[in-house]
Scaffold this active site. Structure first.
Site, PDB file in Angstrom:
ATOM      1  NE  ARG A 170       1.624   6.441   8.230  1.00 34.39           N
ATOM      2  CZ  ARG A 170       1.244   5.186   8.383  1.00 34.39           C
ATOM      3  NH1 ARG A 170       0.753   4.799   9.545  1.00 34.39           N
ATOM      4  NH2 ARG A 170       1.359   4.309   7.406  1.00 34.39           N
ATOM      5  CB  THR A 224      -0.930   0.025   1.232  1.00 32.33           C
ATOM      6  OG1 THR A 224      -0.135  -0.184   2.410  1.00 32.33           O
ATOM      7  CG2 THR A 224      -1.983  -1.047   1.147  1.00 32.33           C
ATOM      8  CD  GLU A 277      -4.091   6.388   5.565  1.00 30.85           C
ATOM      9  OE1 GLU A 277      -4.631   5.665   4.718  1.00 30.85           O
ATOM     10  OE2 GLU A 277      -2.867   6.590   5.587  1.00 30.85           O
ATOM     11  CD  GLU A 278      -5.921   2.578  11.139  1.00 32.78           C
ATOM     12  OE1 GLU A 278      -5.615   2.640  12.341  1.00 32.78           O
ATOM     13  OE2 GLU A 278      -5.190   2.074  10.267  1.00 32.78           O
ATOM     14  CB  SER A 279      -2.520   4.567   9.888  1.00 33.20           C
ATOM     15  OG  SER A 279      -2.744   4.955   8.545  1.00 33.20           O
ATOM     16  CB  SER A 285       6.220   5.266   6.210  1.00 33.62           C
ATOM     17  OG  SER A 285       5.245   5.981   6.931  1.00 33.62           O
TER      18      SER A 285
END
Length: 570
Positions: free
Chosen positions: A312, A46, A394-396, A149
């Site tokens: 993030r 992903t 998104e939840e992350s 990441s």
């Protein structure tokens, strides 16, 4: 299966955990992958291809093959504008950058690298691509970000962003992956390459002011005047990541009272506190990894951090500490759609199907359309480009949203902008996001959420990706009638790669990871922790049965032996 917190979690990383950087860099060139071994082949999940040089899953051969495959893909698709190339602070990123540039230059690709050789966040690459392509139909730009990441220090990663500026879709990555593996199988025959010194001198290699272009444009997406006018104290921890030079530039450009609490860059990431599983991981959504900034929360009106490539965010409030990503997403959505009058009246809200249903309830109150998609930010790109989505998350802890005037900002995750939004919210509302979240729970309910990870072989992951509604034998979930069983996302009809089971007060989703040999069970309850445990137990029973029936679950324990760790943050 149990989730066990390491005794090192939340503590400073001991010397024994630090990766051997010289050994890692030596392995990058010395070790060659065996393409007959699945774990050593190129595999785009992903978020691109990831791996470690020690494991022969991210070595010079991989980068040579992927870079050449991207050059060939560009020719096939007629992409002949500049390619924006960025890197993060992982140890393997610099040698991978050099390798990639050697191939790009040898193939005659005009490559834009940072003006001062500084690190480049993922959102700065997306922002640059979109800025160059605005108004163009030919000579389009694309980009590469070399980053794994928030993965541990020994990992490397390689992502491709096509001209839409977002993460490449499966049809793109599938072709690049297949071609790269063919190059590996042929001992890299067909890879064009020059020396790094030649590549730096090549006429096609040019410098680009990523920092200036990105920072100077931030005032078009965040109300910087409100933040400056309120003179609130801001703290930021770049977690040793690619935004380390961006935050001081933002503070200076907009006159913010912003303190960078950790400006260090060290490829061992020795300044991190250890994550829940005893590994070093630069995850701004983990309370264990964020202990240093949480401990400073009383010094600031609002504080935040970003992961290594800064796509993030993690928000730390004085009143509540580290916010769970789902909580902050709900607050951001509620705030933005009431304080962006120039946004389109029909602009919707995008969420991944494993994000909180609190978002659904906030969206309904706002009278906006909800667009629910499988895991993966690529599913939001089209909606962001055409303006049908004003906010996606998104939840992350990944998110992006429109500019003040409703036009596109980025089509990839941006950690800096949601972080700065928390400062705007605090400045304009006179209350921090945790306080606002508590108001939302009084209106919509107070959910508890958890995600459980467990090891899975590639064969087991295939089984889990093909779960079907027929494998749900019960009509109830934790005492409530099952309302829906999804194997396709409601927003776009795309396969989930697993399933989601929904009842009135809770739900769970089970799916294999796209980047690691694990599977994930996500669950949420609006009835409290005990109800959440029941949901998780029933979810695990379903997964156990699927793996056992496929011949892959013989090592799994009885479902009654499940011991779940229910955390306040995912």
């Amino acid at each position: 299966m149990s989730t066990t917190v390491s005794p090192l979690a939340g503590k400073p990383a001991p010397l024994s955990l630090l990766v051997d950087i010289p050994g890692l860099l030596a392995a990058y060139t010395a070790l060659c992958p065996d393409p007959t071994v699945p774990a050593q082949r190129v595999a785009f999940g992903t978020s691109g291809h990831r791996g470690s040089a020690f494991e022969r899953s991210f070595n010079e051969s991989h980068v040579l093959a992927i870079s050449q495959a991207i050059c060939e893909y560009r020719k096939r698709k007629g992409i002949d504008g500049p390619l924006y190339l960025g890197i993060d602070t992982h140890a393997l990123s610099r040698p991978a950058f050099e390798t990639a540039l050697e191939v790009l230059a040898a193939n005659g690709v005009q490559t834009m690298i940072s003006a001062g050789s500084e690190f480049t966040p993922t959102p700065a690459i997306s922002h640059a691509i979109l800025g160059y392509n605005r108004g163009r139909t030919t000579g389009l730009a694309d980009g590469i970000v070399i980053t794994p990441s928030h993965n541990p220090p020994e990992d490397g990663g390689f992502k491709y962003n096509p001209p839409n500026g977002g993460p490449a879709d499966k049809d793109v990555t599938g072709w690049i992956e297949a071609r790269a593996n063919a190059l590996l199988e042929s001992n890299l025959q067909g890879v064009q390459r020059m020396t790094h010194a030649q590549a730096l001198r090549a006429a096609t290699t040019r410098r680009h002011d990523f920092i200036g272009n990105y920072v100077n444009d931030l005032g078009h997406v965040i109300d910087m005047e409100a933040i400056r006018g309120a003179d609130i104290a801001l703290g930021v921890d770049p977690l040793g990541g690619a935004g380390v030079h961006y935050w001081p530039a933002i503070a200076e450009r907009y006159g913010l009272n912003l303190t960078v609490v950790n400006g260090g860059v060290d490829p061992t990431f020795r300044f991190m506190t250890v994550d829940w599983d005893g590994r070093i991981r630069m995850d701004p959504s983990s309370s264990y990894a964020m202990q240093s900034l949480i401990g400073l929360k009383d010094r600031f009106d609002i504080a935040f951090a970003c992961d290594t490539d800064h796509d993030r965010h993690g928000i730390v409030t004085r009143s509540g500490g580290l916010m769970a990503p789902n909580h902050y997403l709900a607050v951001a959505i509620s705030y933005l759609f009431q304080h962006r009058p120039q946004w389109r009246k029909d602009a919707g809200i995008g969420k991944t199907l494993v994000s909180s249903q609190l978002i659904d309830r906030v969206t309904a109150r706002l009278g906006r359309k909800l667009y629910e998609v499988p895991v993966g930010f690529k599913w939001f790109v089209e909606g962001l480009l055409e303006g049908s989505l004003g906010f996606v998350g998104e939840e992350s802890a990944g998110a992006s949203f429109a500019r003040l005037d409703g036009t596109i900002w980025t089509t990839d995750k941006d950690g800096l902008v949601p972080a700065l939004l928390s400062a705007e919210i605090t400045a304009r509302m006179g209350r921090d996001p945790s306080e606002i979240y508590r108001d939302l729970t009084l209106e919509f309910g107070d959910p508890v959420y958890d995600r459980v990870d467990a090891p899975a072989t590639p064969e087991q992951k295939k089984v889990l990706a093909q779960l079907s509604p027929q494998q749900i034998r019960s009509a109830d979930l934790a005492g409530e009638k099952i309302l829906r069983i999804l194997t396709q996302a409601p927003g776009n009809g795309a396969p989930i790669g697993g399933l989601k089971v929904i009842a009135e007060s809770g739900w769970f989703a089970a799916r294999p990871s796209g980047t690691e040999n694990i599977y994930k069970i996500y669950a949420e309850s609006f009835l409290g922790t005990d109800h959440l445990r029941h949901i998780l137990t029933e979810a695990q029973t379903i997964v156990d049965a699927a793996l056992t029936n496929a011949g892959g679950g013989q090592d799994l324990p009885e479902s009654g032996a499940v011991d779940f760790l229910v955390r306040s943050d995912p």
